[in-house]
Write an enzyme that holds these catalytic residues in place. Structure first.
Site, PDB file in Angstrom:
ATOM      1  N   LYS A   1       0.823  -1.201   0.000  1.00 20.38           N
ATOM      2  CA  LYS A   1       0.000   0.000   0.000  1.00 20.38           C
ATOM      3  C   LYS A   1       0.862   1.259   0.000  1.00 20.38           C
ATOM      4  CE  LYS A   1      -3.662  -2.607   2.212  1.00 20.38           C
ATOM      5  NZ  LYS A   1      -4.242  -3.081   3.480  1.00 20.38           N
TER       6      LYS A   1
ATOM      7  N   GLN B   1      -4.254  -1.589   9.716  1.00 21.19           N
ATOM      8  CA  GLN B   1      -4.090  -2.894   9.095  1.00 21.19           C
ATOM      9  C   GLN B   1      -4.678  -3.976  10.000  1.00 21.19           C
ATOM     10  OE1 GLN B   1      -2.937  -3.693   6.008  1.00 21.19           O
ATOM     11  NE2 GLN B   1      -3.540  -5.780   6.506  1.00 21.19           N
TER      12      GLN B   1
ATOM     13  N   ASP C   1     -10.759   3.191   4.550  1.00 21.08           N
ATOM     14  CA  ASP C   1     -10.863   1.735   4.414  1.00 21.08           C
ATOM     15  C   ASP C   1     -12.296   1.258   4.675  1.00 21.08           C
ATOM     16  OD1 ASP C   1      -9.704  -0.724   3.797  1.00 21.08           O
ATOM     17  OD2 ASP C   1      -9.164  -1.165   5.875  1.00 21.08           O
TER      18      ASP C   1
END
Length: 285
Positions: free
Chosen positions: A54, A98, A121
């Protein structure tokens, strides 16, 4: 007749090229680059690999990245404090925690510490509500990427029967909401579902998202169905690809299908967050 591959690498490459141009224009107008903060707790090798990918993609499209690595022993309170600081930081446009986080951490509490305006996200309750009510907001990155992939291949959704296998808060559940918002008829299947095979056999669109290699047998797939394999464990997908590809009309490869679309969606939403925050700031001054 073999299915046509839904090539996430090719579609995401086109998305990232367009994004790169938009990021350049954003920088020209506003004198800064959008910034994505990534938070990683612990030393899980796969998580480190995902974050590194990413960060690399950020560099390729001109988005500035800020990486925060925390010790495995970090507790929920400390993680929420770090995320709260990033939420309050005017130089940060998007925040990615994450996942999964270590088992001793309350992952939901950590997600909810993210400012919904920076939830690129799509993991907060606010983002889920926006998906459920088809309002403006950030889609969960993987389901959002799947929708973008379906759209790229102009696959019709309205009136079709979609079976979503998996009910996680950041993949299965939002996937169903996005499909429902596009007028598909949605069935959720999960670990307690009886006769999974029968549900799959009736589906026009199958989204497998549980991380159990080979769970969906190829012979279950209805001829002409669209198969989206969002599972990824031990370098394998949830669907028996070889057999399913002989029956489906479209199918995603693993890897190279859903994964690249997730990252492209995450970064696109980071730019959108920066644009929205800049507009909001301008209107309030």
């Amino acid at each position: 007749m073999a299915a046509q591959l839904l090539d996430g690498r090719a579609v995401s490459k086109a998305m990232l090229a367009e994004l790169r141009a938009d990021v350049v224009e954003f920088g020209r107008v506003h004198g800064r680059r959008p910034t994505l903060a990534t938070v990683l707790v612990g030393d899980d090798p796969a998580s480190h690999t995902y974050v590194r990918m990413k960060v690399n993609r950020c560099g390729q499209v001109g988005i500035q990245s800020r990486r925060i690595d925390l010790d495995e022993k970090t507790d929920t309170k400390e993680l929420c404090r770090v995320i709260g600081e990033l939420s309050a930081d005017p130089e940060v446009d998007g925040i990615l925690l994450q996942h999964p986080v270590p088992g001793h951490i309350d992952e939901r509490a950590a997600f909810e510490a993210i400012d919904p305006g920076k939830d690129v996200d799509g993991v907060t309750r606010t983002s889920f509500a926006a998906m459920a009510f088809t309002e403006d907001g950030f889609a969960s990155a993987t389901p959002g990427g799947i929708m973008a992939l379906l759209d790229a291949y102009e696959i019709p959704l309205a009136g079709r029967h979609a079976v979503v296998i998996g009910r996680s808060a950041i993949l299965g559940k939002p996937m169903g909401m996005l499909l429902l918002g596009r007028d598909a008829t949605v069935t959720y299947c999960h670990s307690r579902t009886a006769n999974l095979r029968e549900h799959v056999q009736r589906a026009d669109i199958v989204v497998a998202a549980v991380g159990v290699p080979g769970l969906v047998k190829g012979e279950w797939v209805k001829p002409g169905a669209v198969v989206i394999d969002a599972g990824y464990a031990d370098n394998q997908g949830d669907v028996d690809f070889d057999t399913a590809a002989q029956r489906a009309s479209y199918i995603t490869p693993v890897p190279g299908g859903v994964g690249p679309m997730t990252i492209a969606t995450l970064l696109t939403q980071t730019l959108h967050a920066a644009q929205h925050r800049t507009t909001t700031t301008t209107l309030t001054h």
